[in-house]
Write a protein that holds these residues in place. Structure first.
Motif, mmCIF file in Angstrom:
data_model
loop_
_atom_site.group_PDB
_atom_site.id
_atom_site.type_symbol
_atom_site.label_atom_id
_atom_site.label_comp_id
_atom_site.label_asym_id
_atom_site.label_seq_id
_atom_site.Cartn_x
_atom_site.Cartn_y
_atom_site.Cartn_z
ATOM 1 N N GLU A 4 0.665 -1.151 -0.028
ATOM 2 C CA GLU A 4 0.165 0.091 0.037
ATOM 3 C C GLU A 4 0.668 1.336 -0.013
ATOM 4 N N PHE A 5 2.113 1.186 0.277
ATOM 5 C CA PHE A 5 3.077 2.359 0.572
ATOM 6 C C PHE A 5 4.253 2.206 -0.679
ATOM 7 N N GLY A 6 4.112 3.683 -1.063
ATOM 8 C CA GLY A 6 5.369 3.879 -2.077
ATOM 9 C C GLY A 6 6.554 4.494 -1.230
ATOM 10 N N ILE A 7 7.744 4.089 -1.375
ATOM 11 C CA ILE A 7 8.800 4.550 -0.975
ATOM 12 C C ILE A 7 9.431 5.672 -1.827
ATOM 13 N N HIS A 8 9.863 6.891 -1.509
ATOM 14 C CA HIS A 8 10.509 7.961 -2.296
ATOM 15 C C HIS A 8 11.877 8.460 -1.446
ATOM 16 N N TRP A 9 12.820 8.542 -2.339
ATOM 17 C CA TRP A 9 13.953 9.357 -1.345
ATOM 18 C C TRP A 9 13.672 10.700 -1.719
ATOM 19 N N ARG A 15 10.682 17.278 -3.156
ATOM 20 C CA ARG A 15 10.529 17.591 -1.907
ATOM 21 C C ARG A 15 9.047 18.091 -1.556
ATOM 22 N N LYS A 16 8.416 18.336 -2.638
ATOM 23 C CA LYS A 16 6.987 18.707 -2.529
ATOM 24 C C LYS A 16 6.181 17.639 -1.999
ATOM 25 N N LEU A 17 6.749 16.581 -2.154
ATOM 26 C CA LEU A 17 5.991 15.385 -1.667
ATOM 27 C C LEU A 17 5.858 15.532 -0.007
ATOM 28 N N LEU A 18 6.609 16.321 0.609
ATOM 29 C CA LEU A 18 6.529 16.328 1.919
ATOM 30 C C LEU A 18 5.309 17.451 2.127
ATOM 31 N N GLY A 19 4.516 17.801 1.262
ATOM 32 C CA GLY A 19 3.420 18.832 1.499
ATOM 33 C C GLY A 19 2.344 18.313 2.518
ATOM 34 N N GLY A 47 14.239 9.164 3.216
ATOM 35 C CA GLY A 47 13.356 8.529 2.663
ATOM 36 C C GLY A 47 11.782 8.541 3.338
ATOM 37 N N VAL A 48 10.825 8.577 2.278
ATOM 38 C CA VAL A 48 9.362 8.599 2.977
ATOM 39 C C VAL A 48 8.568 7.511 2.466
ATOM 40 N N ALA A 49 7.649 7.032 3.355
ATOM 41 C CA ALA A 49 6.637 6.003 2.759
ATOM 42 C C ALA A 49 5.233 6.954 2.688
ATOM 43 N N VAL A 55 2.328 11.394 3.427
ATOM 44 C CA VAL A 55 3.493 10.770 4.039
ATOM 45 C C VAL A 55 3.088 10.189 5.412
ATOM 46 N N VAL A 56 3.271 9.068 5.599
ATOM 47 C CA VAL A 56 2.973 8.234 6.693
ATOM 48 C C VAL A 56 4.246 7.780 7.568
ATOM 49 N N GLY A 57 5.469 7.849 6.748
ATOM 50 C CA GLY A 57 6.542 7.577 7.714
ATOM 51 C C GLY A 57 7.774 8.018 7.177
ATOM 52 N N MET A 58 8.802 8.225 7.631
ATOM 53 C CA MET A 58 10.142 8.697 7.162
ATOM 54 C C MET A 58 11.297 8.045 7.826
ATOM 55 N N VAL A 59 12.330 8.186 7.246
ATOM 56 C CA VAL A 59 13.733 7.722 7.435
ATOM 57 C C VAL A 59 14.759 8.624 7.271
ATOM 58 N N MET A 60 15.672 9.160 8.187
ATOM 59 C CA MET A 60 16.931 9.877 7.961
ATOM 60 C C MET A 60 18.076 9.176 8.105
ATOM 61 N N THR A 61 18.916 9.213 7.329
ATOM 62 C CA THR A 61 20.289 8.637 7.606
ATOM 63 C C THR A 61 21.445 9.474 7.150
ATOM 64 N N VAL A 62 22.582 9.346 7.663
ATOM 65 C CA VAL A 62 23.825 10.043 7.567
ATOM 66 C C VAL A 62 24.821 8.999 6.803
#
Length: 141
Positions: A4-9, A15-19, A47-49, A55-62
């Motif tokens: 059900e979820f699309g993953i996008h970097w 970045r407008k996906l974060l709207g 990354g976001v789901a 947007v129902v989830g996010m992950v941030m990495t370094v």
């Protein structure tokens, strides 16, 4: 459910996906200037789901490059919307990090969490891992 979820970097271009972000995904509202600074560094991955445009989830990495050992990835933060927990979102995001790290030739991923964060510890134990006890210092200056 993961289908059900699309993953996008997230990049400057998308970045407008974060709207439209579900409450609880981030700790605070996204500041456009901070987002631009974050995205300016190729060492930062976000990354976001997304489910139906939300947007129902996010992950941030370094990415940490070292002069004396292989490149490693710090899984800095993961968040799931309040109404989206326990639906496989965080697991899907972590798997996306693993896949991207493999593509980038990164050999180690690490993270830290609090011992009493039951949900996070349960999630991380579900993956092949090595646990180490550690001490964290927060410096004030």
């Amino acid at each position: 459910m993961p289908s059900e979820f699309g993953i996008h970097w997230i990049t400057h271009d998308n970045r407008k996906l974060l709207g439209s972000v579900s409450p609880g995904v981030f700790d605070h509202a996204i500041d456009p200037d901070r987002l631009n600074a974050y995205l300016a560094s190729p060492a930062n991955w976000m990354g976001v789901a997304i489910h139906e445009g939300l947007v129902v989830g996010m992950v941030m990495t370094v990415i940490h490059n070292h002069p004396d050992k292989p490149t490693e990835l710090f899984l800095d933060e993961i968040g799931t919307g309040d109404d989206w927990r326990r639906k496989g979102v965080a697991r899907l995001l972590i798997q996306a990090v693993f896949d991207r790290a493999d593509e980038a030739g990164i050999e180690e991923i690490w993270l830290g969490t609090e011992p009493d964060n039951i949900e996070a510890n349960g999630l991380y134990k579900g993956f092949k891992h090595e646990r180490e006890d550690a001490v964290i210092y927060y410096f004030d200056w």
